[in-house]
Scaffold this motif. Structure first.
Motif, PDB file in Angstrom:
ATOM      1  N   ASN A 199       0.812  -1.222   0.000  1.00  0.00           N
ATOM      2  CA  ASN A 199       0.000   0.000   0.000  1.00  0.00           C
ATOM      3  C   ASN A 199       0.842   1.267   0.000  1.00  0.00           C
ATOM      4  N   ASP A 201      -0.967   4.545  -0.222  1.00  0.00           N
ATOM      5  CA  ASP A 201      -1.875   5.394   0.568  1.00  0.00           C
ATOM      6  C   ASP A 201      -3.229   4.682   0.595  1.00  0.00           C
ATOM      7  N   VAL A 203      -5.655   4.745  -1.144  1.00  0.00           N
ATOM      8  CA  VAL A 203      -6.257   4.525  -2.456  1.00  0.00           C
ATOM      9  C   VAL A 203      -5.365   3.671  -3.365  1.00  0.00           C
ATOM     10  N   ARG A 204      -4.065   3.835  -3.226  1.00  0.00           N
ATOM     11  CA  ARG A 204      -3.160   3.238  -4.210  1.00  0.00           C
ATOM     12  C   ARG A 204      -2.300   2.129  -3.605  1.00  0.00           C
ATOM     13  N   LYS A 287      -4.674  10.321   1.414  1.00  0.00           N
ATOM     14  CA  LYS A 287      -4.444  10.206  -0.028  1.00  0.00           C
ATOM     15  C   LYS A 287      -3.418  11.261  -0.472  1.00  0.00           C
TER      16      LYS A 287
END
Ligand code: FMN
Length: 395
Positions: A199, A201, A203-204, A287
């Motif tokens: 991971n 963040d 989101v990504r 994020k």
């Protein structure tokens, strides 16, 4: 090999018609199917459909004049390699749990030494009734097997547990029981499959192209050969194989912890997962916002799970995978030694019809003495078959 025989017991529930699909799947695998229908089942569908698909006369009444001179409930009980009740009513479960043999199906179940599997289907309240639950528990304690119903909208309009399991899964379970050889009985096989995520963040994340197909095929092969199987899987879109304990993980760390928890009690460990080697040095719990220039993310080494298992190894046979795009065999030999493996399966991930996402693979297996065994391009399931043949024959 002689033809396998499956007896399908059909009882009186709305899901009766789904048994036809199970029979059709078995017939496609060249399995002989005999059908016993209860009196109630015949209220839902006529035996003609079952007779047409099974290509055998359907047995309904214990006191019908036998077509040949043999006592039918005994002859079918003996003939069956597996007896499956699909759908299984609360009634048949209750009868068998309490030793009642008052029709052809319950009598045949009582008389058989074959594996008996129930695929229950009923209204949620019936399925959750403590008496039904108790009967299932009792039957399980005697070695009867159950294919759990799924949850969903039932014919009566209620939503909940009690929906007949997927017919593909039921057929898969039957085929698994018929599979030969059963040379992994008593062994625990731990398999890892799929990618992991590192991971960045919320989101990504960083990941790779592994789909898990290779590991899932190995897990199914081990299960069908009689092993107790634990499958530690990264995120995939493949359906979990029935009869396998599945542990879903996301990150390298989670995979390491899951594998270590199962390692000591495992006999064979096949690490086919594509575990991330690197992870972002810092994880941003917010994020990361788009900025005007480039973004540099510093990566650090993540755990080397295979190497760690190689140092922990006692009685286990440890199998690693090498997914390489160049110098495949040379790199695999180095990895085999460096990680103290017993076997390494080397595959070229840029070859067509092999590697990530493909249903087939072309691999070279190298054993602990450095001997190379190259396999032709074949289904991933067959790769698993050949791999266990080598392990069991100490090749
Ligand atoms: C329309 C209808 C649907 C039924 N569906 C189910 C069912 O899905 N599961 C179940 O256990 N019983 C169901 N039953 C009740 C059984 O048919 C009943 O318990 C019967 O005695 C079962 O007999 P058998 O187990 O010998 O087939 C249904 C009955 C009717 C009339």
């Amino acid at each position: 090999m002689s033809k396998k025989n499956v007896v399908i017991g059909v009882t009186g529930g709305v899901a009766v018609y789904k048994a036809l699909d199970v029979i059709s799947r078995l017939k496609k695998k060249d399995i002989n199917v005999d059908v016993i229908m209860t009196k109630s089942a015949c209220e839902f569908i006529t035996p003609l459909s079952f007779q047409s698909l099974s290509q055998n006369a359907v047995i309904k009444n214990m006191f019908d004049e036998p077509k040949v001179f043999e006592i039918q409930h005994i002859s079918l009980a003996k003939k069956a390699d597996v007896l499956v009740v699909v759908p299984a009513t609360a009634n048949i479960i209750g009868k068998v749990a309490n030793g009642i043999a008052d029709d052809m199906l319950s009598t045949t179940i009582m008389a058989t030494n074959a594996k008996v599997i129930f695929a229950p289907a009923m209204n949620t309240n019936m399925y959750n009734n403590p008496i039904v639950k108790e009967n299932i528990k009792k039957l399980k304690s005697y070695g009867y097997e159950f294919i759990n119903p799924s949850s969903g909208r039932l014919a009566c309009g209620d939503v909940g547990d009690g929906k007949l399991a997927d017919t593909e899964e039921i057929a898969e379970m039957i085929l698994s029981h018929l599979h030969e050889p059963k040379d992994l009985v008593g062994k625990k096989v731990l398999v890892t499959a799929g990618p992991t995520r590192a991971n960045i963040d919320p989101v990504r994340f960083l990941t790779n192209r592994s789909t898990g197909k290779m590991g899932y095929a190995i897990a199914e092969e081990a299960r069908d050969r009689g092993a107790e199987v634990v499958l530690v899987s990264g995120p995939t879109s493949i359906k979990a194989p029935l009869g396998v304990k599945i542990i879903k993980v996301e990150t390298n760390e989670e995979m390491l912890n899951a594998v270590k928890a199962e390692f000591d009690t495992s006999d064979i460990v096949v690490k086919s997962a594509a575990v991330s080697d690197y992870k972002p040095k810092t994880y941003s719990d917010k994020k990361i916002k788009k900025g005007p220039g480039n973004l540099n993310i510093e990566l650090e080494r993540d755990n080397d799970i295979l190497k760690e298992l190689g140092t922990l190894k006692k009685h286990q046979i440890l199998v690693g995978f090498a997914a390489e795009s160049n110098d495949v065999i040379e790199n695999a030999h180095i990895k085999l030694k460096k990680k103290n493996l017993d076997y390494i399966v080397a595959n070229n991930i840029i070859e067509s019809n092999a590697g990530f996402g493909s249903d087939t693979n072309r691999v070279t297996v190298i054993n602990r003495d450095g001997k190379e065994i190259s396999l032709d391009n074949m289904s991933k399931r067959l790769v698993g078959h050949e791999l266990f043949n080598m392990i069991l024959n100490n090749k």
